[in-house]
Design a protein around this motif. Sequence first.
Motif, PDB file in Angstrom:
ATOM      1  N   PRO A 155       7.602   2.357  -2.114  1.00 40.87           N
ATOM      2  CA  PRO A 155       6.551   1.360  -2.358  1.00 40.87           C
ATOM      3  C   PRO A 155       7.016   0.298  -3.344  1.00 40.87           C
ATOM      4  N   ARG A 156       6.544  -0.934  -3.128  1.00 39.89           N
ATOM      5  CA  ARG A 156       6.802  -2.022  -4.058  1.00 39.89           C
ATOM      6  C   ARG A 156       5.511  -2.314  -4.813  1.00 39.89           C
ATOM      7  N   ASP A 157       5.520  -3.296  -5.681  1.00 41.23           N
ATOM      8  CA  ASP A 157       4.342  -3.643  -6.466  1.00 41.23           C
ATOM      9  C   ASP A 157       3.154  -3.944  -5.570  1.00 41.23           C
ATOM     10  N   GLU A 158       1.998  -3.431  -5.947  1.00 39.32           N
ATOM     11  CA  GLU A 158       0.732  -3.692  -5.257  1.00 39.32           C
ATOM     12  C   GLU A 158       0.755  -3.317  -3.776  1.00 39.32           C
ATOM     13  N   SER A 159       1.599  -2.383  -3.397  1.00 38.10           N
ATOM     14  CA  SER A 159       1.696  -2.039  -1.978  1.00 38.10           C
ATOM     15  C   SER A 159       0.485  -1.253  -1.487  1.00 38.10           C
ATOM     16  N   PHE A 160      -0.186  -0.511  -2.369  1.00 35.88           N
ATOM     17  CA  PHE A 160      -1.319   0.290  -1.898  1.00 35.88           C
ATOM     18  C   PHE A 160      -2.421  -0.590  -1.324  1.00 35.88           C
ATOM     19  N   GLU A 161      -2.761  -1.681  -1.999  1.00 38.87           N
ATOM     20  CA  GLU A 161      -3.811  -2.573  -1.495  1.00 38.87           C
ATOM     21  C   GLU A 161      -3.431  -3.170  -0.148  1.00 38.87           C
ATOM     22  N   ALA A 162      -2.189  -3.613  -0.024  1.00 38.57           N
ATOM     23  CA  ALA A 162      -1.749  -4.212   1.235  1.00 38.57           C
ATOM     24  C   ALA A 162      -1.725  -3.176   2.353  1.00 38.57           C
ATOM     25  N   MET A 163      -1.288  -1.958   2.060  1.00 39.36           N
ATOM     26  CA  MET A 163      -1.275  -0.915   3.072  1.00 39.36           C
ATOM     27  C   MET A 163      -2.698  -0.484   3.427  1.00 39.36           C
ATOM     28  N   ALA A 164      -3.583  -0.479   2.450  1.00 34.66           N
ATOM     29  CA  ALA A 164      -4.983  -0.139   2.730  1.00 34.66           C
ATOM     30  C   ALA A 164      -5.604  -1.182   3.654  1.00 34.66           C
ATOM     31  N   ALA A 165      -5.288  -2.457   3.431  1.00 35.26           N
ATOM     32  CA  ALA A 165      -5.791  -3.518   4.310  1.00 35.26           C
ATOM     33  C   ALA A 165      -5.237  -3.341   5.721  1.00 35.26           C
ATOM     34  N   LEU A 166      -3.962  -3.011   5.830  1.00 34.87           N
ATOM     35  CA  LEU A 166      -3.354  -2.760   7.137  1.00 34.87           C
ATOM     36  C   LEU A 166      -4.020  -1.569   7.810  1.00 34.87           C
ATOM     37  N   PHE A 167      -4.289  -0.522   7.044  1.00 37.61           N
ATOM     38  CA  PHE A 167      -4.947   0.666   7.585  1.00 37.61           C
ATOM     39  C   PHE A 167      -6.318   0.318   8.169  1.00 37.61           C
TER      40      PHE A 167
END
Length: 107
Positions: A84-96
């Motif tokens: 994971p890179r910085d702030e990846s959780f939010e971006a992956m959550a949006a993709l999810f």
Amino acid sequence: RFWIQTQFISAELTEDQLLLLLESLERKIVSQQLNLVRAHITLGSFQGEAGAMQLLPQEEDQKLTIVLVELSGVQLQEDGSVIPRDESFEAMAALFVVLYALNLLSG
């Protein structure tokens, strides 16, 4: 009084991601992509733990998925491990969320 603090996901998908999602719909691989993203979000691998991502069997589908996921701030290694890179959780959550909705609508 009790105050409930809610954090909203403010990440948005890029135009490139939207085009890749359209191609994913055409290839009928959205449900597979959803399962991959879901597994990593629920396993906590986007919270700083690296883990292996099971890739898709078709090479073109695999390449498409890798680019889509990497545009969400996650670096995939050749061995399938996820960094994971910085702030990846939010971006992956949006993709999810988008994959989930597309899967429901296309199913």
